[in-house]
Design a protein around this motif. Structure first.
Motif, PDB file in Angstrom:
ATOM      1  N   VAL A 172       0.898  -1.217  -0.040  1.00  0.00           N
ATOM      2  CA  VAL A 172      -0.142   0.013   0.080  1.00  0.00           C
ATOM      3  C   VAL A 172       0.972   1.408  -0.061  1.00  0.00           C
ATOM      4  N   THR A 173       0.656   2.171  -0.900  1.00  0.00           N
ATOM      5  CA  THR A 173       1.351   3.507  -0.826  1.00  0.00           C
ATOM      6  C   THR A 173       0.528   4.697  -0.653  1.00  0.00           C
ATOM      7  N   THR A 174       0.960   5.679  -0.143  1.00  0.00           N
ATOM      8  CA  THR A 174       0.402   6.951   0.045  1.00  0.00           C
ATOM      9  C   THR A 174       1.431   8.187  -0.390  1.00  0.00           C
ATOM     10  N   TRP A 202       4.075   0.610   2.790  1.00  0.00           N
ATOM     11  CA  TRP A 202       3.850   0.036   3.900  1.00  0.00           C
ATOM     12  C   TRP A 202       4.019  -1.469   3.198  1.00  0.00           C
ATOM     13  N   ASP A 203       5.277  -1.933   3.988  1.00  0.00           N
ATOM     14  CA  ASP A 203       5.721  -3.217   3.695  1.00  0.00           C
ATOM     15  C   ASP A 203       5.488  -3.942   5.201  1.00  0.00           C
ATOM     16  N   ASP A 204       4.458  -5.094   5.001  1.00  0.00           N
ATOM     17  CA  ASP A 204       4.497  -5.629   6.456  1.00  0.00           C
ATOM     18  C   ASP A 204       3.949  -4.424   7.521  1.00  0.00           C
ATOM     19  N   PHE A 206       9.984   5.305   2.972  1.00  0.00           N
ATOM     20  CA  PHE A 206       9.985   6.144   1.888  1.00  0.00           C
ATOM     21  C   PHE A 206      10.215   5.390   0.597  1.00  0.00           C
ATOM     22  N   THR A 207       9.310   5.794  -0.477  1.00  0.00           N
ATOM     23  CA  THR A 207       9.902   5.292  -1.895  1.00  0.00           C
ATOM     24  C   THR A 207      10.293   6.615  -2.758  1.00  0.00           C
ATOM     25  N   ALA A 208       9.787   7.735  -2.118  1.00  0.00           N
ATOM     26  CA  ALA A 208      10.507   9.049  -2.891  1.00  0.00           C
ATOM     27  C   ALA A 208       9.967  10.179  -1.882  1.00  0.00           C
TER      28      ALA A 208
END
Length: 220
Positions: A3-5, A80-82, A87-89
C-alpha cells in the motif's frame, strides 16, 4: 499487497526511535486555528502522524532521507511493507528548521516582557513581533503558561502533539514581512526556561538571519 500513499509532511524527530522520523501530514486546504493559535494533532485528524524508518535505503534516497531536519517540509511517497512505512520518494520543499531547548536560563528581555504583559492582561498566551536594528521584523514570539499537573507543553510541541504549523501560518497571514523574508526558510526555537513560568516559541523569519544566529549561539 503493498500500500502506498503520497502527501506533504512536516518532519519531526521521532520520540520513539533514533532510526525513524515522525511525519505529520499537512492539511491540503489549510488549517483551522483554535482560539489559542494551536491545533491538537489528534483533533479531527488535522495532522495525521506517521513513523517512518530512516534505515537501509539506496544511496540517493538514503542521502536525501539522512539530510532531513526537524521542521523541514517534504513531498513524499510512503509504502507499507508488512505494516512498516518507508520512503519510496521524497523531495524537500521547505528548509524551515525546528530546535528544542529543554533547559534554558537567562531568557532575553523581549521574551520576559512579552510574558509580563501577558500576565498583566490576565491571559495564559501572549505574542509580539520583534524588530532588528534596521526596523524590519525579524521574529514572532509566543509565550504559553506552563501547565500544572501532567501536561507538558514543551514535550507536546517537540513530539508533534501540538503542531507548530498554525503558528508558522500566522507569520504569513498576520505579519507584514518584506518580500525577501516571505520566501526565507524559518527557524523555530521552542524553549523551556528553568527560571520562568512559561514556554517560549520564537519564530525567526530567516534561519540565516541575525536573530536566528543569536538564538543558536545563546541557547543551542
Amino acid at each position: 499487497m503493498e500500500v502506498t500513499t503520497s502527501g506533504q509532511f512536516r518532519v519531526y524527530r521521532s520520540p520513539r526511535d533514533t532510526d525513524e522520523l515522525l511525519l505529520l501530514e499537512r492539511p491540503v486546504e489549510g488549517i483551522d486555528w483554535a482560539d489559542d493559535g494551536l491545533v491538537d494533532a489528534g483533533a479531527d485528524d488535522a495532522f495525521s502522524p506517521t513513523y517512518v524508518s530512516t534505515r537501509d535505503y539506496d544511496d540517493t534516497l538514503g542521502e536525501t532521507v539522512g539530510e532531513l531536519e526537524p521542521g523541514n517540509v517534504v513531498d513524499a511517497t510512503l509504502a507499507w511493507d508488512d505494516g512498516v512505512p518507508r520512503f519510496t520518494a521524497v523531495e524537500l520543499r521547505d528548509r524551515t528548521r525546528f530546535r528544542f531547548v529543554g533547559a534554558a536560563t537567562g531568557l532575553f528581555e523581549a521574551a520576559r516582557e512579552t510574558w509580563q504583559a501577558t500576565e498583566t492582561a490576565g491571559e495564559a498566551i501572549g505574542s509580539r513581533v520583534t524588530y532588528g536594528t534596521d526596523g524590519d521584523p525579524n521574529a514572532a514570539l509566543y509565550v504559553f503558561a506552563k501547565q500544572a499537573g501532567a501536561r507538558d507543553l514543551f514535550d507536546e510541541f517537540r513530539n508533534g502533539v501540538l503542531p507548530l504549523d498554525p503558528l508558522l501560518g500566522r507569520i504569513d497571514v498576520d505579519v507584514d514581512t518584506n518580500e525577501e523574508l516571505s520566501d526565507a526558510p524559518r527557524e523555530v526555537f521552542v524553549v523551556r526556561p528553568l527560571d520562568e513560568s512559561f514556554v517560549l516559541v520564537a519564530l525567526a523569519f530567516d534561519r540565516e538571519g541575525l536573530f536566528a544566529r543569536t538564538m543558536r549561539e545563546t541557547y543551542c
